[in-house]
Design a protein around this motif. Structure first.
Motif, PDB file in Angstrom:
ATOM      1  N   ALA A  34      38.448  35.995  46.349  1.00  0.00           N
ATOM      2  CA  ALA A  34      37.389  36.128  45.352  1.00  0.00           C
ATOM      3  C   ALA A  34      37.900  35.590  44.026  1.00  0.00           C
ATOM      4  CB  ALA A  34      36.975  37.587  45.212  1.00  0.00           C
ATOM      5  N   ALA A  35      37.118  34.730  43.415  1.00  0.00           N
ATOM      6  CA  ALA A  35      37.500  34.175  42.114  1.00  0.00           C
ATOM      7  C   ALA A  35      37.211  35.192  41.016  1.00  0.00           C
ATOM      8  CB  ALA A  35      36.740  32.889  41.851  1.00  0.00           C
ATOM      9  N   ALA A  36      38.085  35.243  40.030  1.00  0.00           N
ATOM     10  CA  ALA A  36      37.907  36.154  38.896  1.00  0.00           C
ATOM     11  C   ALA A  36      38.377  35.472  37.624  1.00  0.00           C
ATOM     12  CB  ALA A  36      38.681  37.453  39.119  1.00  0.00           C
ATOM     13  N   ARG A  37      37.835  35.940  36.518  1.00  0.00           N
ATOM     14  CA  ARG A  37      38.175  35.365  35.215  1.00  0.00           C
ATOM     15  C   ARG A  37      39.000  36.363  34.421  1.00  0.00           C
ATOM     16  NH1 ARG A  37      35.483  35.387  30.281  1.00  0.00           N
ATOM     17  NH2 ARG A  37      33.765  36.535  31.256  1.00  0.00           N
ATOM     18  N   VAL A  38      39.999  35.860  33.733  1.00  0.00           N
ATOM     19  CA  VAL A  38      40.818  36.716  32.869  1.00  0.00           C
ATOM     20  C   VAL A  38      40.007  37.049  31.620  1.00  0.00           C
ATOM     21  CG1 VAL A  38      42.943  36.876  31.518  1.00  0.00           C
ATOM     22  CG2 VAL A  38      42.952  35.701  33.731  1.00  0.00           C
TER      23      VAL A  38
ATOM     24  N   ASP B 192      46.635  46.944  45.003  1.00  0.00           N
ATOM     25  CA  ASP B 192      47.748  46.321  45.729  1.00  0.00           C
ATOM     26  C   ASP B 192      47.280  45.132  46.583  1.00  0.00           C
ATOM     27  OD1 ASP B 192      49.722  47.907  44.671  1.00  0.00           O
ATOM     28  OD2 ASP B 192      49.595  49.407  46.249  1.00  0.00           O
ATOM     29  N   THR B 193      46.468  44.282  45.963  1.00  0.00           N
ATOM     30  CA  THR B 193      45.984  43.078  46.633  1.00  0.00           C
ATOM     31  C   THR B 193      46.592  41.861  45.934  1.00  0.00           C
ATOM     32  OG1 THR B 193      43.890  44.184  47.125  1.00  0.00           O
ATOM     33  CG2 THR B 193      43.937  41.796  47.336  1.00  0.00           C
ATOM     34  N   PRO B 194      47.097  40.887  46.678  1.00  0.00           N
ATOM     35  CA  PRO B 194      47.727  39.712  46.056  1.00  0.00           C
ATOM     36  C   PRO B 194      46.766  38.936  45.161  1.00  0.00           C
ATOM     37  CG  PRO B 194      48.233  39.820  48.391  1.00  0.00           C
ATOM     38  CD  PRO B 194      47.163  40.838  48.150  1.00  0.00           C
ATOM     39  N   VAL B 195      47.308  38.444  44.054  1.00  0.00           N
ATOM     40  CA  VAL B 195      46.549  37.604  43.125  1.00  0.00           C
ATOM     41  C   VAL B 195      47.292  36.277  43.008  1.00  0.00           C
ATOM     42  CG1 VAL B 195      45.634  37.381  40.788  1.00  0.00           C
ATOM     43  CG2 VAL B 195      45.776  39.639  41.865  1.00  0.00           C
ATOM     44  N   ILE B 196      46.586  35.182  43.223  1.00  0.00           N
ATOM     45  CA  ILE B 196      47.231  33.874  43.248  1.00  0.00           C
ATOM     46  C   ILE B 196      46.431  32.871  42.416  1.00  0.00           C
ATOM     47  CG2 ILE B 196      48.111  34.319  45.583  1.00  0.00           C
ATOM     48  CD1 ILE B 196      46.043  32.288  46.620  1.00  0.00           C
ATOM     49  N   SER B 197      47.004  31.686  42.266  1.00  0.00           N
ATOM     50  CA  SER B 197      46.305  30.524  41.711  1.00  0.00           C
ATOM     51  C   SER B 197      46.674  29.329  42.575  1.00  0.00           C
ATOM     52  CB  SER B 197      46.710  30.280  40.255  1.00  0.00           C
ATOM     53  OG  SER B 197      48.013  29.738  40.190  1.00  0.00           O
ATOM     54  N   ALA B 198      46.162  28.171  42.216  1.00  0.00           N
ATOM     55  CA  ALA B 198      46.480  26.965  42.994  1.00  0.00           C
ATOM     56  C   ALA B 198      47.967  26.641  42.930  1.00  0.00           C
ATOM     57  CB  ALA B 198      45.663  25.785  42.473  1.00  0.00           C
ATOM     58  N   ALA B 199      48.661  27.131  41.877  1.00  0.00           N
ATOM     59  CA  ALA B 199      50.081  26.820  41.711  1.00  0.00           C
ATOM     60  C   ALA B 199      50.987  27.781  42.456  1.00  0.00           C
ATOM     61  CB  ALA B 199      50.445  26.814  40.232  1.00  0.00           C
ATOM     62  N   GLY B 200      50.490  28.996  42.765  1.00  0.00           N
ATOM     63  CA  GLY B 200      51.334  29.944  43.470  1.00  0.00           C
ATOM     64  C   GLY B 200      50.964  31.383  43.180  1.00  0.00           C
ATOM     65  N   LEU B 201      51.924  32.285  43.447  1.00  0.00           N
ATOM     66  CA  LEU B 201      51.693  33.719  43.329  1.00  0.00           C
ATOM     67  C   LEU B 201      51.708  34.154  41.873  1.00  0.00           C
ATOM     68  CD1 LEU B 201      51.303  36.330  44.973  1.00  0.00           C
ATOM     69  CD2 LEU B 201      53.791  36.607  44.979  1.00  0.00           C
TER      70      LEU B 201
ATOM     71  N   THR C 101      43.591  31.574  32.950  1.00  0.00           N
ATOM     72  CA  THR C 101      42.189  31.798  32.582  1.00  0.00           C
ATOM     73  C   THR C 101      41.358  32.233  33.789  1.00  0.00           C
ATOM     74  OG1 THR C 101      41.709  29.445  32.925  1.00  0.00           O
ATOM     75  CG2 THR C 101      42.233  30.149  30.676  1.00  0.00           C
ATOM     76  N   HIS C 102      41.709  31.741  34.979  1.00  0.00           N
ATOM     77  CA  HIS C 102      41.033  32.101  36.223  1.00  0.00           C
ATOM     78  C   HIS C 102      42.075  32.388  37.299  1.00  0.00           C
ATOM     79  CE1 HIS C 102      37.898  29.899  34.023  1.00  0.00           C
ATOM     80  NE2 HIS C 102      37.024  30.608  34.711  1.00  0.00           N
ATOM     81  N   VAL C 103      41.772  33.344  38.166  1.00  0.00           N
ATOM     82  CA  VAL C 103      42.685  33.705  39.253  1.00  0.00           C
ATOM     83  C   VAL C 103      41.872  33.917  40.526  1.00  0.00           C
ATOM     84  CG1 VAL C 103      44.300  34.806  37.652  1.00  0.00           C
ATOM     85  CG2 VAL C 103      42.551  36.192  38.789  1.00  0.00           C
ATOM     86  N   PHE C 104      42.587  34.046  41.652  1.00  0.00           N
ATOM     87  CA  PHE C 104      41.962  34.375  42.932  1.00  0.00           C
ATOM     88  C   PHE C 104      42.611  35.639  43.479  1.00  0.00           C
ATOM     89  CE2 PHE C 104      41.186  29.775  42.764  1.00  0.00           C
ATOM     90  CZ  PHE C 104      39.823  29.756  42.999  1.00  0.00           C
ATOM     91  N   VAL C 105      41.771  36.565  43.900  1.00  0.00           N
ATOM     92  CA  VAL C 105      42.257  37.798  44.513  1.00  0.00           C
ATOM     93  C   VAL C 105      42.053  37.667  46.016  1.00  0.00           C
ATOM     94  CG1 VAL C 105      42.068  40.305  44.606  1.00  0.00           C
ATOM     95  CG2 VAL C 105      41.616  39.087  42.452  1.00  0.00           C
ATOM     96  N   LEU C 106      43.145  37.759  46.769  1.00  0.00           N
ATOM     97  CA  LEU C 106      43.060  37.596  48.219  1.00  0.00           C
ATOM     98  C   LEU C 106      42.445  38.827  48.866  1.00  0.00           C
ATOM     99  CD1 LEU C 106      46.470  35.936  49.180  1.00  0.00           C
ATOM    100  CD2 LEU C 106      44.357  34.882  48.390  1.00  0.00           C
ATOM    101  N   ASP C 107      41.636  38.588  49.887  1.00  0.00           N
ATOM    102  CA  ASP C 107      41.066  39.683  50.677  1.00  0.00           C
ATOM    103  C   ASP C 107      41.845  39.739  51.978  1.00  0.00           C
ATOM    104  OD1 ASP C 107      39.546  41.553  51.989  1.00  0.00           O
ATOM    105  OD2 ASP C 107      37.645  40.817  51.187  1.00  0.00           O
ATOM    106  N   VAL C 108      43.011  40.369  51.906  1.00  0.00           N
ATOM    107  CA  VAL C 108      43.906  40.404  53.052  1.00  0.00           C
ATOM    108  C   VAL C 108      43.282  41.158  54.217  1.00  0.00           C
ATOM    109  CG1 VAL C 108      46.182  41.110  53.870  1.00  0.00           C
ATOM    110  CG2 VAL C 108      45.907  40.263  51.545  1.00  0.00           C
ATOM    111  N   GLN C 109      42.539  42.237  53.926  1.00  0.00           N
ATOM    112  CA  GLN C 109      41.937  43.035  54.988  1.00  0.00           C
ATOM    113  C   GLN C 109      40.945  42.206  55.795  1.00  0.00           C
ATOM    114  OE1 GLN C 109      40.051  46.608  53.621  1.00  0.00           O
ATOM    115  NE2 GLN C 109      39.475  47.307  55.665  1.00  0.00           N
ATOM    116  N   LYS C 110      40.083  41.444  55.122  1.00  0.00           N
ATOM    117  CA  LYS C 110      39.127  40.604  55.836  1.00  0.00           C
ATOM    118  C   LYS C 110      39.843  39.503  56.601  1.00  0.00           C
ATOM    119  CE  LYS C 110      35.053  41.315  52.930  1.00  0.00           C
ATOM    120  NZ  LYS C 110      34.021  40.654  52.087  1.00  0.00           N
ATOM    121  N   GLN C 111      40.922  39.011  56.022  1.00  0.00           N
ATOM    122  CA  GLN C 111      41.689  37.975  56.689  1.00  0.00           C
ATOM    123  C   GLN C 111      42.270  38.501  57.998  1.00  0.00           C
ATOM    124  OE1 GLN C 111      41.918  34.889  55.504  1.00  0.00           O
ATOM    125  NE2 GLN C 111      43.251  34.092  57.105  1.00  0.00           N
TER     126      GLN C 111
END
Length: 279
Positions: free
Chosen positions: A111-115, A140-149, A258-268
Motif C-alpha cells: 500500500a502506498a503512503a505519503r509522509v 510491525d509491517t515492513p516499509v520500503i521504497s524503490a531503493a530498499g528497506l 516523501t512517499h513509502v510503501f507498506v508491505l502486506d506480508v499477511q496477504k502475500q
C-alpha cells in the motif's frame, strides 16, 4: 524702390541661382567658397535647432521611473516563482511515475503512503504516514521504497501510522552480506541531528573477508521482513573483541522521504499458500 535698384536685385538673384544650379568648373569653385563662408552659420543653426528639440522633449519623472522599476521587479519575481513551481511539479510527477512503476513490478502486495510529518528531535528515528488501521495496515509491517528497506510500522491510528526507521537502534533486521556466508543483526544508532547515522551489522565472524561496497540484504528470518530486500552497502569492516562488525550505509536516503510503501506480508503469505494448495 527705384526701377534701377529692382533691376539690380533681380540680376543678383539670377546670378546666385545660376551659381548654385549650373554645373561648370567655375560655378563649382564659387559654390565651394560660398559654402565655406556660410558653414559656420549652418552649423550654428543646426545646433540651435537640436537644442530646441531637446528642450521641448518631455522630461522623465523620477517617481514614474521608480514605479516602473518596482513593477518590473515584481514581474521578475512572479516569473521566478512560476518557474520554481513548474520545476517542483515536474520532479513530483517523475517521482510518482517511478513509484507507480515500482509498485507494478514489485513481487510484493503493498500500500502506498505519503509522509505527513517528521519531528527534528526524532528525524532519524521515526516519521508519520497518512495510512493506518482503517486502511488495512498493521504493526510491525515492513516499509520500503524503490531503493530498499526503510523500516517497519510502529504505533497505529485509524488513518495514520508511525514508521520506525532503520537508523533507529530499536529497528533490528536479520541481514546477510552478498558473496559471503556471513549473517548477523543490523540496527541503527542514536545520533545527533547534524549527522546521518550509519547502520551496524553485528555478530559477524572476526575472520570474515568483507569488501567495502558489498551489498547487504535481509535474510527473511525473524518473521517481520521478507528475504532479499536491499538494506545498504558496506562502508568498512571492523574487528571487535569477540565478533566482527560491518558499518553499513543505508540504501535509502532517509532524509528525503516523501512517499513509502507498506508491505502486506499477511496477504502475500495467504496468496502463496493458496497457490501451493492449488498445485
Amino acid at each position: 524702390m527705384k526701377k534701377l535698384n529692382i533691376l539690380a536685385l533681380l540680376i543678383f538673384i539670377a546670378a546666385v541661382v545660376s551659381v548654385f544650379t549650373l554645373d561648370t568648373p567655375t560655378t563649382r569653385e564659387i559654390q565651394s567658397k560660398v559654402l565655406a563662408v556660410l558653414s559656420p552659420f549652418i552649423h550654428s543653426s543646426a545646433a540651435i535647432e537640436e537644442g530646441v528639440k531637446t528642450a521641448s522633449a518631455p522630461s522623465l519623472d523620477p517617481r514614474e521611473l521608480k514605479r516602473d522599476n518596482e513593477r518590473l521587479q515584481i514581474e521578475v519575481e512572479r516569473l521566478r516563482i512560476i518557474s520554481q513551481k513548474y520545476t517542483q511539479t515536474l520532479e513530483e510527477n517523475n517521482q510518482l511515475r517511478e513509484l507507480i512503476e515500482f509498485k507494478k513490478s514489485s513481487p510484493f502486495k503493498m500500500a502506498a503512503a505519503r509522509v505527513v510529518k517528521r519531528v527534528s528531535s526524532t528525524w532519524w528515528n521515526t516519521l508519520l504516514i497518512d495510512k493506518g488501521l482503517l486502511d488495512g495496515l498493521a504493526t510491525d509491517t515492513p516499509v520500503i521504497s524503490a531503493a530498499g528497506l526503510i523500516g517497519k510500522t510502529g504505533k497505529m491510528a485509524p488513518h495514520m501510522a508511525e514508521v520506525i526507521l532503520l537508523t533507529d537502534e530499536m529497528c533490528r533486521v536479520s541481514a546477510k552480506i552478498e558473496g559471503t556466508l556471513e549473517r548477523g543483526i543490523i540496527s541503527g544508532e542514536r545520533a545527533g541531528l547534524d549527522m546521518r547515522p550509519d547502520l551496524h551489522l553485528r555478530f559477524l565472524s572476526r575472520t570474515a573477508v568483507i569488501s567495502p561496497g558489498s551489498m547487504v540484504y535481509s535474510t527473511g528470518e525473524g518473521g517481520v521482513f521478507p528475504a532479499d530486500i536491499i538494506i545498504g552497502r558496506v562502508k568498512r569492516f571492523e574487528i571487535k573483541d569477540i565478533t566482527g562488525e560491518a558499518i553499513v550505509e543505508p540504501a535509502v536516503d532517509l532524509s528525503q522521504l516523501t512517499h513509502v510503501f507498506v508491505l502486506d506480508v499477511q496477504k502475500q503469505e495467504e496468496s502463496s499458500n493458496g497457490e501451493s494448495t492449488k498445485k
